[in-house]
Design a protein around this motif. Structure first.
Motif, PDB file in Angstrom:
ATOM      1  N   GLY A  64      17.462  -0.458  -2.001  1.00  0.00           N
ATOM      2  CA  GLY A  64      18.362   0.618  -2.386  1.00  0.00           C
ATOM      3  C   GLY A  64      17.646   1.920  -2.672  1.00  0.00           C
ATOM      4  O   GLY A  64      17.998   2.639  -3.620  1.00  0.00           O
ATOM      5  N   THR A  65      16.623   2.233  -1.878  1.00  0.00           N
ATOM      6  CA  THR A  65      15.867   3.463  -2.073  1.00  0.00           C
ATOM      7  C   THR A  65      15.462   4.046  -0.729  1.00  0.00           C
ATOM      8  O   THR A  65      15.417   3.331   0.279  1.00  0.00           O
ATOM      9  CB  THR A  65      14.597   3.202  -2.917  1.00  0.00           C
ATOM     10  N   ASP A  66      15.204   5.339  -0.699  1.00  0.00           N
ATOM     11  CA  ASP A  66      14.656   5.952   0.507  1.00  0.00           C
ATOM     12  C   ASP A  66      13.298   6.595   0.203  1.00  0.00           C
ATOM     13  O   ASP A  66      12.762   7.362   0.998  1.00  0.00           O
ATOM     14  CB  ASP A  66      15.612   7.000   1.085  1.00  0.00           C
ATOM     15  N   SER A  67      12.758   6.263  -0.972  1.00  0.00           N
ATOM     16  CA  SER A  67      11.458   6.790  -1.390  1.00  0.00           C
ATOM     17  C   SER A  67      10.410   5.687  -1.250  1.00  0.00           C
ATOM     18  O   SER A  67      10.561   4.603  -1.831  1.00  0.00           O
ATOM     19  CB  SER A  67      11.526   7.275  -2.837  1.00  0.00           C
ATOM     20  N   TYR A  68       9.370   5.961  -0.491  1.00  0.00           N
ATOM     21  CA  TYR A  68       8.372   4.917  -0.266  1.00  0.00           C
ATOM     22  C   TYR A  68       6.999   5.508   0.033  1.00  0.00           C
ATOM     23  O   TYR A  68       6.859   6.671   0.426  1.00  0.00           O
ATOM     24  CB  TYR A  68       8.795   4.001   0.887  1.00  0.00           C
ATOM     25  N   GLU A  69       5.978   4.682  -0.149  1.00  0.00           N
ATOM     26  CA  GLU A  69       4.608   4.994   0.237  1.00  0.00           C
ATOM     27  C   GLU A  69       4.048   3.777   0.961  1.00  0.00           C
ATOM     28  O   GLU A  69       4.245   2.646   0.500  1.00  0.00           O
ATOM     29  CB  GLU A  69       3.751   5.314  -0.994  1.00  0.00           C
ATOM     30  N   ILE A  70       3.385   4.001   2.085  1.00  0.00           N
ATOM     31  CA  ILE A  70       2.784   2.911   2.855  1.00  0.00           C
ATOM     32  C   ILE A  70       1.274   3.114   2.883  1.00  0.00           C
ATOM     33  O   ILE A  70       0.803   4.229   3.159  1.00  0.00           O
ATOM     34  CB  ILE A  70       3.327   2.870   4.292  1.00  0.00           C
ATOM     35  N   TYR A  71       0.525   2.050   2.604  1.00  0.00           N
ATOM     36  CA  TYR A  71      -0.931   2.147   2.588  1.00  0.00           C
ATOM     37  C   TYR A  71      -1.554   1.180   3.596  1.00  0.00           C
ATOM     38  O   TYR A  71      -1.156   0.016   3.689  1.00  0.00           O
ATOM     39  CB  TYR A  71      -1.471   1.875   1.187  1.00  0.00           C
ATOM     40  N   LEU A  72      -2.537   1.699   4.341  1.00  0.00           N
ATOM     41  CA  LEU A  72      -3.283   0.923   5.316  1.00  0.00           C
ATOM     42  C   LEU A  72      -4.748   0.891   4.901  1.00  0.00           C
ATOM     43  O   LEU A  72      -5.320   1.925   4.521  1.00  0.00           O
ATOM     44  CB  LEU A  72      -3.153   1.555   6.709  1.00  0.00           C
ATOM     45  N   SER A  73      -5.376  -0.273   4.973  1.00  0.00           N
ATOM     46  CA  SER A  73      -6.763  -0.409   4.540  1.00  0.00           C
ATOM     47  C   SER A  73      -7.710   0.427   5.383  1.00  0.00           C
ATOM     48  O   SER A  73      -7.473   0.663   6.578  1.00  0.00           O
ATOM     49  CB  SER A  73      -7.199  -1.877   4.611  1.00  0.00           C
ATOM     50  N   ASP A  74      -8.794   0.862   4.749  1.00  0.00           N
ATOM     51  CA  ASP A  74      -9.867   1.531   5.469  1.00  0.00           C
ATOM     52  C   ASP A  74     -10.514   0.505   6.404  1.00  0.00           C
ATOM     53  O   ASP A  74     -10.326  -0.705   6.254  1.00  0.00           O
ATOM     54  CB  ASP A  74     -10.893   2.064   4.467  1.00  0.00           C
ATOM     55  N   THR A  75     -11.272   0.980   7.374  1.00  0.00           N
ATOM     56  CA  THR A  75     -11.892   0.063   8.340  1.00  0.00           C
ATOM     57  C   THR A  75     -13.015  -0.754   7.717  1.00  0.00           C
ATOM     58  O   THR A  75     -13.370  -1.810   8.225  1.00  0.00           O
ATOM     59  CB  THR A  75     -12.449   0.846   9.543  1.00  0.00           C
ATOM     60  N   PHE A  76     -13.576  -0.289   6.612  1.00  0.00           N
ATOM     61  CA  PHE A  76     -14.655  -0.997   5.912  1.00  0.00           C
ATOM     62  C   PHE A  76     -14.275  -1.123   4.448  1.00  0.00           C
ATOM     63  O   PHE A  76     -13.825  -0.160   3.830  1.00  0.00           O
ATOM     64  CB  PHE A  76     -15.975  -0.226   6.055  1.00  0.00           C
ATOM     65  N   SER A  77     -14.417  -2.313   3.881  1.00  0.00           N
ATOM     66  CA  SER A  77     -14.085  -2.531   2.478  1.00  0.00           C
ATOM     67  C   SER A  77     -15.347  -2.468   1.618  1.00  0.00           C
ATOM     68  O   SER A  77     -16.389  -3.014   1.981  1.00  0.00           O
ATOM     69  CB  SER A  77     -13.422  -3.892   2.291  1.00  0.00           C
ATOM     70  N   PHE A  78     -15.239  -1.829   0.466  1.00  0.00           N
ATOM     71  CA  PHE A  78     -16.376  -1.759  -0.453  1.00  0.00           C
ATOM     72  C   PHE A  78     -16.841  -3.154  -0.865  1.00  0.00           C
ATOM     73  O   PHE A  78     -18.007  -3.352  -1.241  1.00  0.00           O
ATOM     74  CB  PHE A  78     -16.011  -0.930  -1.695  1.00  0.00           C
ATOM     75  N   ARG A  79     -15.945  -4.144  -0.796  1.00  0.00           N
ATOM     76  CA  ARG A  79     -16.302  -5.505  -1.207  1.00  0.00           C
ATOM     77  C   ARG A  79     -17.377  -6.110  -0.305  1.00  0.00           C
ATOM     78  O   ARG A  79     -18.131  -6.993  -0.727  1.00  0.00           O
ATOM     79  CB  ARG A  79     -15.050  -6.390  -1.206  1.00  0.00           C
ATOM     80  N   GLU A  80     -17.446  -5.658   0.925  1.00  0.00           N
ATOM     81  CA  GLU A  80     -18.436  -6.192   1.851  1.00  0.00           C
ATOM     82  C   GLU A  80     -19.857  -5.952   1.357  1.00  0.00           C
ATOM     83  O   GLU A  80     -20.768  -6.731   1.642  1.00  0.00           O
ATOM     84  CB  GLU A  80     -18.232  -5.581   3.237  1.00  0.00           C
TER      85      GLU A  80
END
Length: 275
Positions: A83-99
């Motif tokens: 019931g909303t039209d407000s959103y944010e979509i996030y895509l991971s970076d190609t390299f993760s700091f965890r690596e």
């Protein structure tokens, strides 16, 4: 209400929507049966008819437009349900700091050789054109959802099918099962503690030997506080890893801990509650 959407999973599922695996059965004489939409359908059809046949499968890929349409339709369906039209979509970076911190086992190294869906790149680019954000500073989508979710509090809902995000307090929505989950601070900490003990096979995080989710929760759910929980985790790590337990615990925790703010880290969280 702002919907914070896990773009990685949205991208994969919608790209895969344009791919179908078909199954066929052949005999050495050259006879062929199929194609069938599933392995189960093929087996049910052939039962009692043949006893000596070879199973084949092939991937059929639809045009990229279908994957883009699936993405747009899925996104709109999510927003309608919330019931909303407000959103944010996030895509991971190609390299993760965890690596950089993974020394025992390569972070997500078990995914080597796993092919992405054919239209993954096309769907990702379509999401970016429509306003999705690539995570900065080698962060993953989970981290940005954790950061934004912590900052926005009751003004948002985290949208994902990834149970790892349930360590973040707040409201969660699984758009595949259409289920809401409310996570308070205690439950979030407990879920994090369980992951520190059991690891995460999906991301190639080993955790402690012989401890799965059920055993981890049973061991930790009687904790009287987060500090008590951390103390119990330290005891188990020391019992298995001896003098190397602290270093190993910090490594495993870094792999599974989802950030709450941009300067956050598992080490900071751990030192706060282990004192």
């Amino acid at each position: 209400m702002i919907a914070l959407i896990d773009g990685d999973i949205l991208c994969y599922r919608c790209a895969f929507a344009a791919e179908k695996t078909k199954y066929l059965a052949t005999r050495f004489e050259g006879e062929m049966w199929g194609p069938f939409d599933s392995h189960k359908d093929m087996k049910e059809y052939l039962v009692g008819q043949l006893s000596d046949y070879t199973i084949w499968s092939r991937k059929e890929v639809e045009p990229e437009e279908l994957a883009i349409q699936a993405t747009q339709a899925t996104l709109q369906s999510i927003l309608n349900k919330l019931g909303t039209d407000s959103y944010e979509i996030y895509l991971s970076d190609t390299f993760s700091f965890r690596e950089k911190f993974a020394t025992t086992a390569r972070y997500k190294g078990n995914r080597d050789g796993q092919a992405r869906p054919v239209h993954y790149g096309v769907v990702r680019e379509a999401l970016l054109r429509d306003g999705a954000c690539t995570c900065p500073d080698q962060l993953e989508a989970d981290d940005m959802l954790g950061i934004r979710g912590t900052g926005l509090g009751s003004e948002c809902v985290i949208v994902s099918i990834d149970k790892d995000l349930l360590q973040i307090p707040g409201r969660h929505f699984n758009w595949v099962t259409d289920t809401y989950t409310e996570i308070d601070g205690r439950e979030g900490s407990l879920r994090l503690g369980c992951q520190i003990l059991s690891g995460d096979a999906t991301d190639n995080v080993p955790g402690l030997s012989g401890i799965g989710e059920v055993k981890a929760r049973k061991y930790l759910e009687g904790s009287t506080s987060t500090r008590d929980m951390v103390s119990r985790i330290k005891e188990l790590y020391k019992a298995q890893r001896g003098e190397q337990s602290e270093q190993y615990l910090l490594e495993q925790g870094t792999m599974v801990y989802i950030l709450r703010h941009r300067t956050d880290s598992f080490k900071t969280w751990y030192e706060k509650h282990a004192a």
